[in-house]
Motif scaffolding. Structure first.
Motif, PDB file in Angstrom:
ATOM      1  N   GLU A  34     -33.852   4.546 -34.333  1.00 45.44           N
ATOM      2  CA  GLU A  34     -34.220   5.324 -33.152  1.00 45.44           C
ATOM      3  C   GLU A  34     -35.708   5.183 -32.844  1.00 45.44           C
ATOM      4  O   GLU A  34     -36.101   5.005 -31.680  1.00 45.44           O
ATOM      5  CB  GLU A  34     -33.868   6.792 -33.361  1.00 45.44           C
ATOM      6  CG  GLU A  34     -34.133   7.663 -32.134  1.00 45.44           C
ATOM      7  CD  GLU A  34     -33.747   9.105 -32.382  1.00 45.44           C
ATOM      8  OE1 GLU A  34     -32.868   9.618 -31.652  1.00 45.44           O
ATOM      9  OE2 GLU A  34     -34.315   9.725 -33.307  1.00 45.44           O
ATOM     10  N   VAL A  35     -36.554   5.250 -33.866  1.00 43.90           N
ATOM     11  CA  VAL A  35     -38.001   5.102 -33.661  1.00 43.90           C
ATOM     12  C   VAL A  35     -38.323   3.734 -33.073  1.00 43.90           C
ATOM     13  O   VAL A  35     -39.114   3.605 -32.128  1.00 43.90           O
ATOM     14  CB  VAL A  35     -38.751   5.318 -34.990  1.00 43.90           C
ATOM     15  CG1 VAL A  35     -40.216   4.879 -34.858  1.00 43.90           C
ATOM     16  CG2 VAL A  35     -38.684   6.783 -35.412  1.00 43.90           C
ATOM     17  N   ALA A  36     -37.703   2.683 -33.623  1.00 43.15           N
ATOM     18  CA  ALA A  36     -37.955   1.323 -33.128  1.00 43.15           C
ATOM     19  C   ALA A  36     -37.471   1.169 -31.686  1.00 43.15           C
ATOM     20  O   ALA A  36     -38.128   0.500 -30.870  1.00 43.15           O
ATOM     21  CB  ALA A  36     -37.262   0.307 -34.031  1.00 43.15           C
ATOM     22  N   LEU A  37     -36.345   1.785 -31.364  1.00 46.52           N
ATOM     23  CA  LEU A  37     -35.833   1.714 -29.994  1.00 46.52           C
ATOM     24  C   LEU A  37     -36.786   2.409 -29.035  1.00 46.52           C
ATOM     25  O   LEU A  37     -37.129   1.859 -27.974  1.00 46.52           O
ATOM     26  CB  LEU A  37     -34.448   2.357 -29.935  1.00 46.52           C
ATOM     27  CG  LEU A  37     -33.841   2.551 -28.545  1.00 46.52           C
ATOM     28  CD1 LEU A  37     -33.620   1.212 -27.849  1.00 46.52           C
ATOM     29  CD2 LEU A  37     -32.525   3.334 -28.634  1.00 46.52           C
ATOM     30  N   HIS A  38     -37.214   3.615 -29.365  1.00 46.46           N
ATOM     31  CA  HIS A  38     -38.143   4.351 -28.497  1.00 46.46           C
ATOM     32  C   HIS A  38     -39.444   3.591 -28.323  1.00 46.46           C
ATOM     33  O   HIS A  38     -40.017   3.552 -27.229  1.00 46.46           O
ATOM     34  CB  HIS A  38     -38.401   5.743 -29.072  1.00 46.46           C
ATOM     35  CG  HIS A  38     -37.236   6.670 -28.916  1.00 46.46           C
ATOM     36  ND1 HIS A  38     -37.151   7.882 -29.565  1.00 46.46           N
ATOM     37  CD2 HIS A  38     -36.094   6.566 -28.188  1.00 46.46           C
ATOM     38  CE1 HIS A  38     -36.024   8.489 -29.237  1.00 46.46           C
ATOM     39  NE2 HIS A  38     -35.363   7.699 -28.415  1.00 46.46           N
ATOM     40  N   ARG A  39     -39.921   2.979 -29.401  1.00 43.62           N
ATOM     41  CA  ARG A  39     -41.163   2.209 -29.314  1.00 43.62           C
ATOM     42  C   ARG A  39     -41.004   1.055 -28.315  1.00 43.62           C
ATOM     43  O   ARG A  39     -41.897   0.804 -27.502  1.00 43.62           O
ATOM     44  CB  ARG A  39     -41.537   1.680 -30.689  1.00 43.62           C
ATOM     45  CG  ARG A  39     -42.903   0.963 -30.728  1.00 43.62           C
ATOM     46  CD  ARG A  39     -43.183   0.387 -32.107  1.00 43.62           C
ATOM     47  NE  ARG A  39     -43.172   1.418 -33.134  1.00 43.62           N
ATOM     48  CZ  ARG A  39     -42.357   1.432 -34.183  1.00 43.62           C
ATOM     49  NH1 ARG A  39     -41.459   0.457 -34.331  1.00 43.62           N
ATOM     50  NH2 ARG A  39     -42.409   2.384 -35.068  1.00 43.62           N
ATOM     51  N   GLU A  40     -39.864   0.365 -28.380  1.00 40.28           N
ATOM     52  CA  GLU A  40     -39.668  -0.775 -27.484  1.00 40.28           C
ATOM     53  C   GLU A  40     -39.554  -0.338 -26.028  1.00 40.28           C
ATOM     54  O   GLU A  40     -40.233  -0.907 -25.147  1.00 40.28           O
ATOM     55  CB  GLU A  40     -38.415  -1.561 -27.871  1.00 40.28           C
ATOM     56  CG  GLU A  40     -38.119  -2.709 -26.891  1.00 40.28           C
ATOM     57  CD  GLU A  40     -36.996  -3.616 -27.339  1.00 40.28           C
ATOM     58  OE1 GLU A  40     -37.286  -4.585 -28.068  1.00 40.28           O
ATOM     59  OE2 GLU A  40     -35.827  -3.360 -26.965  1.00 40.28           O
ATOM     60  N   ILE A  55     -27.201   5.305 -33.587  1.00 39.89           N
ATOM     61  CA  ILE A  55     -28.664   5.440 -33.549  1.00 39.89           C
ATOM     62  C   ILE A  55     -29.090   6.782 -34.129  1.00 39.89           C
ATOM     63  O   ILE A  55     -30.081   6.879 -34.869  1.00 39.89           O
ATOM     64  CB  ILE A  55     -29.176   5.285 -32.101  1.00 39.89           C
ATOM     65  CG1 ILE A  55     -29.028   3.844 -31.642  1.00 39.89           C
ATOM     66  CG2 ILE A  55     -30.641   5.730 -31.972  1.00 39.89           C
ATOM     67  CD1 ILE A  55     -29.150   3.680 -30.133  1.00 39.89           C
ATOM     68  N   ALA A  56     -28.342   7.825 -33.801  1.00 36.85           N
ATOM     69  CA  ALA A  56     -28.687   9.166 -34.265  1.00 36.85           C
ATOM     70  C   ALA A  56     -28.566   9.305 -35.782  1.00 36.85           C
ATOM     71  O   ALA A  56     -29.155  10.223 -36.368  1.00 36.85           O
ATOM     72  CB  ALA A  56     -27.808  10.199 -33.577  1.00 36.85           C
ATOM     73  N   THR A  57     -27.818   8.407 -36.419  1.00 39.44           N
ATOM     74  CA  THR A  57     -27.676   8.459 -37.877  1.00 39.44           C
ATOM     75  C   THR A  57     -28.736   7.625 -38.586  1.00 39.44           C
ATOM     76  O   THR A  57     -28.799   7.637 -39.814  1.00 39.44           O
ATOM     77  CB  THR A  57     -26.285   7.950 -38.306  1.00 39.44           C
ATOM     78  OG1 THR A  57     -26.181   6.535 -38.047  1.00 39.44           O
ATOM     79  CG2 THR A  57     -25.176   8.680 -37.559  1.00 39.44           C
TER      80      THR A  57
END
Length: 450
Positions: free
Chosen positions: A278-284, A271-273
């Motif tokens: 990462e943005v999509a994960l945080h949004r969800e 995810i960090a790469t």
């Protein structure tokens, strides 16, 4: 049928030791290179020849016919030495009985009970992180999964020192089991420091688990967990012995801890790469959890989080390879395979062939969008194995990984430590060595409500 002697041989073999150095030093790249040589490829490990399956449909044949392609060979023979003869390791002759016995422990009702424990253990770990702290990601994920296994599967409370000792000893067995695959049996018996450490770790673990069993037996209380089910079981009118129960507890603790911890650690690294991931994960997680803890009630709505875990399992499956041994003469890919032949199947190899997955070396959770899967993808996606011997704890592991990733992402942003070199560790489970990351509180840095 063609005799197996005509099966192409992998290049790079050394006198006496064969391909052992490649399998020890760089197993992932070596395994993924073999498909260019044929659907079946011969490799030499010391004096022994093994056949690596490089085709999805042939791999499926091996997995489905667990009587002809029985658990055994280099990997399972060595792992049994350390972990016993539990469900994941036993031969076909005892598998069905063990599976029927243990299956209720992983039914839907049981998984729902375990979920609350998972959430509690996840937050007890990540709530202790400090903004700006550098963390050893694999060690932290092992802490989470070990505590969950102890609480929900073994139903036993261990002290901090006992749990830490168990983690170290399981690591010793995991590293030792893989390395002992490539040693002659006579060398595995020598009193070397590595062999002594291996045997001592095994003895301590069995002693700890035996003590937990004796405590249960003397208590007279029935528990609805794996240990309780095993202690109550009376297959064919006979109770399982304490040694048999310890075998089951050993392999479930190891598989539940190491595999899920590795998957979580790799997912955080990947995810960090990928900033867009990462943005999509945080949004969800922000939308779904809305500041609440990650619990089983949110599981169905964490669709993208689940795709990240699924793609991580494709990219870095916990087991780089598994072995089988033939119990009867059979046909595999048009070749005549004799009794006692060691067969090697590799999830990593299957997951990284362009014929099975497009752009296989690109980490892309969107490939798991709700679209029809191709036949090649269905046959070749085997992070939990397949057929009758598919991992009984696959749903347990997926649930734990999704809840843990959602919990972490809702509260923390993890970034790689500059200069840290991450590599795939050579042990029974493929895990990231040297994965150091800095934890930044999302609440403090971006105003997240979580």
């Amino acid at each position: 049928m063609t005799n197996q002697a005509s099966i192409p041989r992998a290049p790079g073999s050394f006198p006496l030791i064969g391909h052992a150095p490649s399998l020890l030093r760089s197993p992932l790249s070596f395994l993924s290179s073999l498909a260019s040589h044929g659907t079946l490829v011969r490799v030499q490990i010391g004096p022994m020849t093994a056949l690596v399956v490089c085709d999805a449909q042939l791999t499926r044949q091996v997995l489905l016919d667990d009587k002809v392609f029985d658990k055994g060979g280099l990997l399972y023979d060595r792992v049994r030495e350390g972990f016993g003869n539990g469900l994941a390791l036993c031969p076909h002759s005892s598998h069905r009985r063990q599976r029927r016995l243990i299956q209720p422990v992983f039914n839907r009702e049981s998984l729902a009970r375990y979920a609350d424990t998972m959430t509690e253990m996840i937050y007890s770990t990540i709530n202790g992180w400090v903004d700006g702290q550098t963390i050893d990601v694999l060690a932290e994920m092992q802490e989470v999964t070990a505590r969950t296994i102890v609480a929900s599967i073994l139903g036993q409370t261990f002290t901090e020192n006992e749990l830490s000792a168990m983690l170290r000893d399981f690591g010793t067995l995991s590293r030792g089991s893989y390395r002992r695959m490539f040693l002659p049996p006579s060398m595995a018996k020598l009193p070397t420091p590595g062999n002594r450490s291996y045997r001592a770790a095994r003895a301590r673990l069995r002693q700890t688990l035996t003590a937990a069993i004796l405590t249960r037996r003397s208590g007279g209380t029935t528990y609805k967990d794996l240990l309780g089910a095993l202690l109550e079981a009376s297959p064919e009118g006979e109770r399982l012995t304490d040694d048999e129960v310890v075998d089951q507890a050993m392999i479930f603790f190891f598989a539940g801890m190491e595999s899920t911890a590795a998957t979580l650690a790799w997912s955080l690294h990947l995810i960090a790469t990928q900033p867009d991931v990462e943005v999509a994960l945080h949004r969800e997680v922000d939308a779904v959890l809305a500041g609440a803890p990650a619990t089983v009630s949110f599981l169905a709505d964490l669709a993208y989080t689940r795709k990240i875990i699924t793609e991580t399992l494709r990219f870095y499956p916990p087991g780089s390879l598994f072995t089988r041994v033939t119990t009867a003469q059979t046909d595999l890919g048009g070749y005549e395979i004799g009794v006692g032949t060691t067969i090697i199947c590799s999830p990593y190899l299957m997951h990284h062939q362009p014929t099975n997955f497009s752009a296989p070396y690109v980490f892309d959770p969107s490939r798991w969008n709700e679209t029809p899967r191709t036949e090649a993808e269905r046959a070749s996606f085997i992070p939990f194995g397949g057929g009758p011997r598919k991992c009984i704890g696959d749903n347990f592991g997926m649930m734990q990984a999704v809840l843990a990733l959602a919990a972490i992402a809702s509260r923390w942003k993890l970034t790689p430590v500059p200069g840290a070199k991450v590599r795939a560790g050579v042990r029974t489970v493929v895990n990231p060595q040297g994965l150091l990351m800095t934890a930044a509180s999302r609440c403090a840095h971006d105003g997240s409500s979580n």
